[in-house]
Design a protein around this motif. Structure first.
Motif, PDB file in Angstrom:
ATOM      1  N   TYR A 110      -8.180 -10.615   2.160  1.00 33.50           N
ATOM      2  CA  TYR A 110      -9.228  -9.690   2.184  1.00 33.50           C
ATOM      3  C   TYR A 110      -9.958  -8.882   2.938  1.00 33.50           C
ATOM      4  O   TYR A 110     -10.844  -7.896   1.904  1.00 33.50           O
ATOM      5  CB  TYR A 110     -10.210 -11.902   1.818  1.00 33.50           C
ATOM      6  CG  TYR A 110     -12.340 -11.201   1.280  1.00 33.50           C
ATOM      7  CD1 TYR A 110     -12.347 -11.109  -0.003  1.00 33.50           C
ATOM      8  CD2 TYR A 110     -12.966 -11.072   2.453  1.00 33.50           C
ATOM      9  CE1 TYR A 110     -13.187 -11.012  -0.403  1.00 33.50           C
ATOM     10  CE2 TYR A 110     -14.172 -11.078   1.229  1.00 33.50           C
ATOM     11  CZ  TYR A 110     -14.860 -10.910   0.514  1.00 33.50           C
ATOM     12  OH  TYR A 110     -15.623 -10.624  -0.267  1.00 33.50           O
ATOM     13  N   ILE A 111      -9.778  -8.989   3.817  1.00 26.28           N
ATOM     14  CA  ILE A 111     -10.613  -8.336   4.625  1.00 26.28           C
ATOM     15  C   ILE A 111      -9.941  -6.714   4.215  1.00 26.28           C
ATOM     16  O   ILE A 111     -10.821  -6.160   4.377  1.00 26.28           O
ATOM     17  CB  ILE A 111     -10.052  -8.441   6.414  1.00 26.28           C
ATOM     18  CG1 ILE A 111     -10.744  -9.144   6.372  1.00 26.28           C
ATOM     19  CG2 ILE A 111     -10.141  -7.300   6.880  1.00 26.28           C
ATOM     20  CD1 ILE A 111     -10.046  -9.521   8.346  1.00 26.28           C
ATOM     21  N   PHE A 112      -8.717  -6.772   3.857  1.00 34.06           N
ATOM     22  CA  PHE A 112      -8.327  -5.502   3.085  1.00 34.06           C
ATOM     23  C   PHE A 112      -8.028  -5.195   2.052  1.00 34.06           C
ATOM     24  O   PHE A 112      -8.185  -4.146   1.354  1.00 34.06           O
ATOM     25  CB  PHE A 112      -6.386  -5.157   3.483  1.00 34.06           C
ATOM     26  CG  PHE A 112      -6.449  -5.098   5.466  1.00 34.06           C
ATOM     27  CD1 PHE A 112      -5.333  -4.134   5.731  1.00 34.06           C
ATOM     28  CD2 PHE A 112      -6.198  -6.834   6.508  1.00 34.06           C
ATOM     29  CE1 PHE A 112      -5.593  -3.799   6.934  1.00 34.06           C
ATOM     30  CE2 PHE A 112      -5.511  -5.989   7.414  1.00 34.06           C
ATOM     31  CZ  PHE A 112      -5.741  -4.706   8.099  1.00 34.06           C
ATOM     32  N   THR A 113      -8.311  -5.970   1.164  1.00 36.34           N
ATOM     33  CA  THR A 113      -8.045  -5.936  -0.376  1.00 36.34           C
ATOM     34  C   THR A 113      -9.358  -5.960  -1.705  1.00 36.34           C
ATOM     35  O   THR A 113      -9.938  -6.258  -2.084  1.00 36.34           O
ATOM     36  CB  THR A 113      -7.492  -6.767  -1.013  1.00 36.34           C
ATOM     37  OG1 THR A 113      -6.799  -8.043  -1.350  1.00 36.34           O
ATOM     38  CG2 THR A 113      -5.553  -6.123  -0.452  1.00 36.34           C
ATOM     39  N   GLN A 114     -10.710  -6.561  -0.389  1.00 34.63           N
ATOM     40  CA  GLN A 114     -11.630  -7.356  -1.605  1.00 34.63           C
ATOM     41  C   GLN A 114     -11.391  -8.213  -2.353  1.00 34.63           C
ATOM     42  O   GLN A 114     -12.726  -8.490  -3.231  1.00 34.63           O
ATOM     43  CB  GLN A 114     -12.641  -6.260  -1.146  1.00 34.63           C
ATOM     44  CG  GLN A 114     -12.520  -5.149  -0.244  1.00 34.63           C
ATOM     45  CD  GLN A 114     -13.706  -6.296   1.418  1.00 34.63           C
ATOM     46  OE1 GLN A 114     -14.575  -6.887   0.465  1.00 34.63           O
ATOM     47  NE2 GLN A 114     -13.231  -6.031   1.971  1.00 34.63           N
ATOM     48  N   SER A 115     -10.480  -9.042  -1.730  1.00 40.42           N
ATOM     49  CA  SER A 115      -9.945 -10.269  -3.515  1.00 40.42           C
ATOM     50  C   SER A 115      -9.698 -11.096  -2.576  1.00 40.42           C
ATOM     51  O   SER A 115      -8.774 -10.780  -1.995  1.00 40.42           O
ATOM     52  CB  SER A 115      -8.398  -8.857  -4.338  1.00 40.42           C
ATOM     53  OG  SER A 115      -7.721  -9.002  -3.838  1.00 40.42           O
ATOM     54  N   PHE A 116      -9.912 -12.204  -3.248  1.00 39.39           N
ATOM     55  CA  PHE A 116      -9.342 -13.835  -3.113  1.00 39.39           C
ATOM     56  C   PHE A 116      -8.794 -14.217  -3.988  1.00 39.39           C
ATOM     57  O   PHE A 116      -9.828 -14.804  -4.815  1.00 39.39           O
ATOM     58  CB  PHE A 116     -10.325 -14.388  -2.236  1.00 39.39           C
ATOM     59  CG  PHE A 116     -10.457 -15.521  -1.728  1.00 39.39           C
ATOM     60  CD1 PHE A 116      -9.658 -15.382   0.234  1.00 39.39           C
ATOM     61  CD2 PHE A 116      -9.774 -16.715  -1.969  1.00 39.39           C
ATOM     62  CE1 PHE A 116      -9.453 -17.036   0.062  1.00 39.39           C
ATOM     63  CE2 PHE A 116      -9.877 -17.142  -1.862  1.00 39.39           C
ATOM     64  CZ  PHE A 116      -9.922 -17.597  -0.684  1.00 39.39           C
ATOM     65  N   THR A 154      -6.436  -4.824 -10.260  1.00 34.69           N
ATOM     66  CA  THR A 154      -6.433  -6.177 -10.616  1.00 34.69           C
ATOM     67  C   THR A 154      -4.377  -6.521  -9.990  1.00 34.69           C
ATOM     68  O   THR A 154      -5.407  -7.754  -9.222  1.00 34.69           O
ATOM     69  CB  THR A 154      -7.097  -6.900 -11.291  1.00 34.69           C
ATOM     70  OG1 THR A 154      -8.429  -5.699 -11.971  1.00 34.69           O
ATOM     71  CG2 THR A 154      -7.584  -8.299 -11.590  1.00 34.69           C
ATOM     72  N   GLU A 203       0.702  -1.018  -0.026  1.00 35.75           N
ATOM     73  CA  GLU A 203       0.000  -0.189  -0.197  1.00 35.75           C
ATOM     74  C   GLU A 203       0.712   1.069  -0.138  1.00 35.75           C
ATOM     75  O   GLU A 203       0.737   2.265  -0.628  1.00 35.75           O
ATOM     76  CB  GLU A 203      -0.720  -0.080   1.171  1.00 35.75           C
ATOM     77  CG  GLU A 203      -2.089  -0.639   1.075  1.00 35.75           C
ATOM     78  CD  GLU A 203      -2.957  -1.356   2.065  1.00 35.75           C
ATOM     79  OE1 GLU A 203      -3.117  -0.326   3.397  1.00 35.75           O
ATOM     80  OE2 GLU A 203      -4.490  -1.679   1.930  1.00 35.75           O
ATOM     81  N   ASP A 223      -4.280  -6.124  -6.671  1.00 37.62           N
ATOM     82  CA  ASP A 223      -4.521  -7.269  -5.611  1.00 37.62           C
ATOM     83  C   ASP A 223      -4.078  -8.192  -6.000  1.00 37.62           C
ATOM     84  O   ASP A 223      -4.066  -9.518  -4.482  1.00 37.62           O
ATOM     85  CB  ASP A 223      -5.603  -7.630  -5.866  1.00 37.62           C
ATOM     86  CG  ASP A 223      -6.599  -5.883  -5.238  1.00 37.62           C
ATOM     87  OD1 ASP A 223      -6.177  -4.892  -5.114  1.00 37.62           O
ATOM     88  OD2 ASP A 223      -8.205  -5.719  -5.917  1.00 37.62           O
TER      89      ASP A 223
END
Length: 229
Positions: free
Chosen positions: A123-129, A48, A37, A51
């Motif tokens: 996922y909590i910080f980036t909303q990606s998995f 993308t 970050e 992430d």
């Protein structure tokens, strides 16, 4: 088998070494997020791609240190109980195949919990998995769990299996990476014995690792059946 799985899972979860491993991996995950970050403005990749870097970062940490951690925690999964005469009691209660499978499922669930936690932080910080990277990492860890089983069955003394496990955990990844990038005939064949090779391709070849893990567990079961406890 389920009771054995539960026992192995809880034993690992309560171990001091396991707690340190969990803290290390979660710390690496959080640190990697914070570092990325900070430099995100300098990156030219799309959001993308950025992430995806988070998932690759934790995957790299697990693949680099995972073998060492797996062998450190599970090098004595069999020889500890055999040397302590506890295995004699266990084999009178259930089949040896159930013991091997129970231990494998329990230890696999422990590592799966860690990886879900690490990727969950991402996922909590980036909303990606990144599902593919997640299962690639799981596939490699499953192979090393099986290898730890074989080591514990071939080496009778827990102290010796600990020593050999540390060596394997350091040397094996290095040789694996060397074989993947080398064109020398005397080492490149080794890549086919390494789970790293099957995740280095841009495909779903990593599924081969689950087959390798199953094969190693089968070998472990055969070794255990032949072992005098």
């Amino acid at each position: 088998m389920l009771s054995i799985s539960k026992h192995e899972y809880l034993q690992l979860l309560k171990s001091i070494k396991s707690i340190l491993v969990i803290l290390f991996l979660l710390g690496v995950t959080y640190g990697g997020i914070q570092l990325t970050e900070q430099f995100q403005g300098l990156l030219t990749e799309s959001p993308t791609d950025v992430d995806a870097m988070y998932a690759v970062g934790i995957s790299f940490a697990v693949l680099s240190f995972g073998p060492l951690f797996v062998f450190s925690l599970s090098h004595d999964v069999f020889n500890r109980e055999i040397s302590g005469r506890m295995m004699r009691f266990l084999v009178t209660k259930t089949k040896r195949t159930n013991i091997v499978l129970g231990k494998f499922v329990g230890i696999s669930m422990f590592w799966l919990s860690i990886l879900v936690g690490a990727f969950g932080v991402i996922y909590i910080f980036t909303q990606s998995f990144d599902v593919k990277v997640f299962f690639e990492t799981v596939s490699v860890v499953s192979v090393f769990i099986g290898m730890a089983f074989v080591l514990s069955l071939l080496v009778a003394k827990p102290m010796l299996s600990m020593f050999l496990g540390v060596i394997i955990g350091i040397v094996y990844p290095a040789i694996s990476v060397w074989s993947i990038f080398s064109d020398s005939w005397y080492i490149k064949w080794f890549r086919f014995l390494s789970p790293y090779y099957y995740i280095s391709e841009e495909s779903y070849l990593f599924l081969v690792n689950f087959g390798l893990a199953a094969l190693i567990v089968f070998v472990s079961t055969d070794l255990f059946k032949r072992r005098d406890v």
